[in-house]
Scaffold this active site. Structure first.
Site, PDB file in Angstrom:
ATOM      1  N   LYS A  57       2.501  -1.287  51.860  1.00  0.00           N
ATOM      2  CA  LYS A  57       3.485  -0.244  52.242  1.00  0.00           C
ATOM      3  C   LYS A  57       4.908  -0.498  51.942  1.00  0.00           C
ATOM      4  O   LYS A  57       5.216  -1.799  51.734  1.00  0.00           O
ATOM      5  CB  LYS A  57       3.206   0.172  53.839  1.00  0.00           C
ATOM      6  CG  LYS A  57       3.426  -0.707  54.698  1.00  0.00           C
ATOM      7  CD  LYS A  57       2.877  -0.167  56.127  1.00  0.00           C
ATOM      8  CE  LYS A  57       3.180  -1.232  57.113  1.00  0.00           C
ATOM      9  NZ  LYS A  57       2.435  -0.972  58.319  1.00  0.00           N
ATOM     10  N   ARG A 156       1.071   6.216  68.184  1.00  0.00           N
ATOM     11  CA  ARG A 156       1.843   6.386  67.024  1.00  0.00           C
ATOM     12  C   ARG A 156       1.075   7.463  65.828  1.00  0.00           C
ATOM     13  O   ARG A 156       1.366   8.467  65.709  1.00  0.00           O
ATOM     14  CB  ARG A 156       2.389   4.968  66.287  1.00  0.00           C
ATOM     15  CG  ARG A 156       3.274   5.251  65.131  1.00  0.00           C
ATOM     16  CD  ARG A 156       3.536   4.090  64.577  1.00  0.00           C
ATOM     17  NE  ARG A 156       2.581   3.420  63.756  1.00  0.00           N
ATOM     18  CZ  ARG A 156       2.517   2.246  63.200  1.00  0.00           C
ATOM     19  NH1 ARG A 156       4.025   1.666  62.758  1.00  0.00           N
ATOM     20  NH2 ARG A 156       1.696   1.515  62.561  1.00  0.00           N
ATOM     21  N   TYR A 278      38.072  -7.082  55.102  1.00  0.00           N
ATOM     22  CA  TYR A 278      38.366  -5.678  55.700  1.00  0.00           C
ATOM     23  C   TYR A 278      38.764  -5.769  57.007  1.00  0.00           C
ATOM     24  O   TYR A 278      38.089  -6.785  57.832  1.00  0.00           O
ATOM     25  CB  TYR A 278      37.107  -4.772  55.541  1.00  0.00           C
ATOM     26  CG  TYR A 278      37.188  -3.991  54.269  1.00  0.00           C
ATOM     27  CD1 TYR A 278      38.141  -3.561  53.458  1.00  0.00           C
ATOM     28  CD2 TYR A 278      35.916  -4.205  53.427  1.00  0.00           C
ATOM     29  CE1 TYR A 278      38.023  -2.873  52.654  1.00  0.00           C
ATOM     30  CE2 TYR A 278      35.947  -3.696  52.200  1.00  0.00           C
ATOM     31  CZ  TYR A 278      36.881  -2.838  51.707  1.00  0.00           C
ATOM     32  OH  TYR A 278      36.645  -2.087  50.712  1.00  0.00           O
ATOM     33  N   MET A 324      30.385  -3.963  50.839  1.00  0.00           N
ATOM     34  CA  MET A 324      29.418  -3.181  50.348  1.00  0.00           C
ATOM     35  C   MET A 324      28.813  -4.351  49.278  1.00  0.00           C
ATOM     36  O   MET A 324      27.507  -4.336  49.193  1.00  0.00           O
ATOM     37  CB  MET A 324      29.853  -2.029  49.710  1.00  0.00           C
ATOM     38  CG  MET A 324      28.668  -1.289  49.084  1.00  0.00           C
ATOM     39  SD  MET A 324      29.175   0.377  48.112  1.00  0.00           S
ATOM     40  CE  MET A 324      29.955   1.383  49.399  1.00  0.00           C
TER      41      MET A 324
END
Ligand SMILES: *Cc1c(COP(=O)(O)O)cnc(C)c1O
Length: 383
Positions: A57, A156, A278, A324
């Protein structure tokens, strides 16, 4: 996609990291398919003849479902699990007919014909899903394969005990279903001391006896290490195949599978008092050597993750905030000039495992793997 002039932008695969050349990429992810195969063999050895699937998955826990499937197939693995129908369709396209592909989250209403056409096996999690799959089979005039999941105590996915009792009483409830497995999933398999495991196993026993006879499956990676009582007829490991420790707190019985290296984009010297990154969350105490690497939270390296990179075994702490696309490292532990533009530092590898990185980020190895970004150059070795 069209702009105002009607000019068409070609749909291309730039978002798939493997298309980024090694020279162009800011970071390189190496996936050792040989290590995945060895991990599969190690789990098989513990399972003593019980069949072993591969859980793929979330694109094989971020490492590439198709590549992992091919590697596992070479070890004789012919049962795969994905979470979503879309993943199943993509995997079927990639690996072709043959291996069984089970869809853990079941089928969204209305998607049954698509699943049948792709030759996929749903994991049926409710009476409604059971009915819909039976009707699909009837409409096609053939039986269709499926697994039935019961909720043995995780709340679940899977049929609740009452639902199991109800479908068990209903005549013809399983008509047209080729029931491959009855399965359930453990909530606390990574905590072997927890009584919840045995409780779930007993409940699984009780529920599966109400259903048409079929091979049983309960254990995920950690479940395999709970012992033979949890093995049944099929194990479903994911994380352990990818090198995540299935026995937290004990030595990792698996081989590590990935290496993540980021390129140095720039180095510099700053003087005492310089504000770094930053928000100037860090100021240099004295003259400081820095390297900026081309990897950031846009690549899945979480902003909150306090951490370090490594170069030839030397630890290079992060300073200031994760950006980022970049992170600033304190490289004063290295001789001046030792590290330069284009050099690679290690984020995950021999000095820092996936589980170590998870510890620094306050998460689990699973999340580190599935967060790995799309901008990396991906290199597969040992296939
Ligand atoms: C994810 C998952 C697995 C694999 O779990 P790991 O802990 O990664 O081994 C097995 N079964 C089900 C139902 C799952 O959702």
């Amino acid at each position: 996609m069209n702009d105002d002039t009607g000019r068409e932008f070609p749909a291309h695969e730039a978002s798939s990291g493997s298309t980024v050349s090694e020279a162009a990429a800011g970071a390189i992810l190496t996936v050792d398919l040989g290590a995945i195969r060895e991990n599969y063999r190690r789990l098989k050895a513990r399972l003593n003849g019980v069949r072993c699937a591969g859980v793929l998955k979330a694109d094989g826990y971020g490492l590439g479902a198709a590549q992992v499937a091919s590697a596992l197939a070479k070890e004789g693995c012919d049962i795969f699990f994905v979470a979503l129908l879309g993943e199943g369709i993509a995997l079927r396209k990639a690996i072709g007919p043959g291996p069984d592909i089970f869809v853990l989250n079941g089928l969204p209403p209305g998607s049954e014909p698509e699943a049948a056409a792709a030759g996929l096996c749903p994991v049926i999690n409710s009476a409604t899903q059971l009915k819909a799959w039976c009707e699909t089979a009837r409409g096609m005039g053939q039986s269709l394969p499926a697994a039935v999941q019961v909720d043995s105590g995780m709340a679940r996915l899977g049929m609740a005990p009452r639902e199991v009792e109800a479908v068990a009483r209903e005549a013809g409830a399983f008509d047209g279903i080729d029931m491959r497995f009855v399965m359930s999933h453990l909530a606390r398999a990574d905590e072997p001391q927890q009584a919840a495991n045995e409780k779930q196993r007993r409940e699984f026993e009780r529920l599966r006896k109400m259903l048409p006879a079929a091979p049983a499956s309960l254990a995920n990676s950690s479940g395999i290490f709970l012992g033979p009582a949890y093995h049944y007829d099929l194990a479903r490991p994911g994380a352990a195949l990818y090198g995540v420790n299935p026995t937290p707190g004990e030595p990792n019985p698996m081989l590590s599978v990935i290496k993540l290296q980021a390129k140095v984009a720039q180095t510099r010297q700053v003087g005492a008092g310089a504000g770094i990154g930053y928000g100037h969350t860090h100021h240099a105490d004295g003259p400081l050597g820095l390297a900026t690497i081309s990897l950031g939270y846009g690549d899945g390296w979480h902003r909150r993750a306090a951490s370090a990179a490594w170069f030839e075994g030397v630890q290079l702490p992060f300073v200031g905030r994760v950006s980022m696309d970049s992170i600033i490292l304190d490289i004063s532990a290295l001789p001046a000039g030792r590290l330069g533009e284009g050099d690679l530092v290690e984020l995950i590898g021999p000095s820092q495992s996936v589980d170590d990185a998870a510890g620094h980020a306050g998460t689990i190895g699973y999340e580190i793997l599935t967060s790995l970004g799309a901008r990396f150059h991906r290199r597969y070795i040992g296939g």
